[in-house]
Design an enzyme around this catalytic site. Structure first.
Site, PDB file in Angstrom:
ATOM      1  N   SER A   1      67.689  68.406  14.917  1.00  0.00           N
ATOM      2  CA  SER A   1      66.760  67.748  15.840  1.00  0.00           C
ATOM      3  C   SER A   1      65.531  68.617  15.999  1.00  0.00           C
ATOM      4  CB  SER A   1      67.397  67.542  17.220  1.00  0.00           C
ATOM      5  OG  SER A   1      66.446  67.049  18.150  1.00  0.00           O
TER       6      SER A   1
ATOM      7  N   TYR B   1      71.225  71.103  25.010  1.00  0.00           N
ATOM      8  CA  TYR B   1      71.184  70.281  23.803  1.00  0.00           C
ATOM      9  C   TYR B   1      70.366  70.978  22.715  1.00  0.00           C
ATOM     10  CZ  TYR B   1      70.071  66.384  20.673  1.00  0.00           C
ATOM     11  OH  TYR B   1      69.921  65.582  19.577  1.00  0.00           O
TER      12      TYR B   1
END
Length: 246
Positions: free
Chosen positions: A142, A155
């Protein structure tokens, strides 16, 4: 159009979003795919669609937090198709929240799925890749791991850790047996926000995904591009971001 004829690809998190799009695209381009996820009825339905369209697809129920499930995925793939060319580590969750909320359960879940799940895939696939003499590990990371936004600290930490593991594996794989590709999407229109506990944050994230997100198929095309390269070509990292116009 790229051709993936003969490639054998196992994909985690294949019950929707990026995983489903990747399975469908790779099958359309000639790969045999093994869809892995916890939702058996969903991956079975997707695999049936692929077969009805003339593709090759099998399924394996997998919880990536369990090392034995990843070992079973790899062994199932090898038993059915005689080898595994590519493992796509795609399973991920994002129950994001401000650190001050002290959502320790959410933190642990992200570490278990996003990081430990990827490591379980590495541990299952590497021995088989070395026995075969080649193999390709692809992980969906990501851009959050490159630029940390509010509420995304843990995250982002898990995704940055996955990127670090990938880079470490790449530097260790000097004999040409194992190739690695880390694919880092920006906002993608998926159901990732469903795992967020805060309803306001969940709704805002969904709105952002709808407004700025790109379709999962864009990431699937990046996976296909990396996978179809000849054995002597390694695509180390691909960033997939929307084009923002003023």
């Amino acid at each position: 159009m790229l051709s993936l004829n003969g490639k054998i690809v196992a994909i985690t998190g294949a019950s929707g979003g990026i995983g489903e799009a990747t399975a469908r695209l790779l099958a359309q381009r000639g790969a045999a795919v093994v869809l892995a996820a916890r939702r058996s009825e969903r991956i079975d339905a997707i695999a049936q669609d692929i077969r009805e369209e003339g593709g090759r697809a099998a399924t394996s129920v997998v919880d990536v937090t369990k090392a034995e499930d990843l070992r079973r995925l790899v062994s199932t793939t090898v038993e059915r198709y005689d080898r595994i060319d590519v493992l796509v580590n795609n399973a991920g969750i994002a129950p994001i929240s401000p650190l001050a909320d002290l959502d320790t359960e959410g933190w642990s879940a992200m570490i278990d799925v996003n990081l430990r799940g990827m490591l379980n895939g590495v541990a299952a696939a590497l021995p088989v890749f070395r026995e075969q003499g080649k193999g390709h590990l692809v992980s969906i990371v990501s851009v959050a791991g490159l630029s940390v936004s509010p509420s995304m600290a843990v995250y982002a930490a898990t995704k940055n850790a996955v990127r670090t593991v990938h880079e470490g594996l790449r530097t260790e794989s000097t004999d040409g047996v194992v190739r690695t590709t880390a694919i880092s999407p920006g906002y993608i229109r998926t159901d990732l926000a469903d795992s967020m506990a805060d309803p306001d944050l969940r709704d805002r994230t969904r709105e952002s995904m709808d407004a700025m997100g790109i379709p999962p198929a864009a990431v699937a095309r990046a996976v296909a591009f990396a996978v179809e390269q000849p054995d002597d070509v390694e695509i180390g990292e691909i960033n997939v971001r929307p084009t923002v116009q003023a």
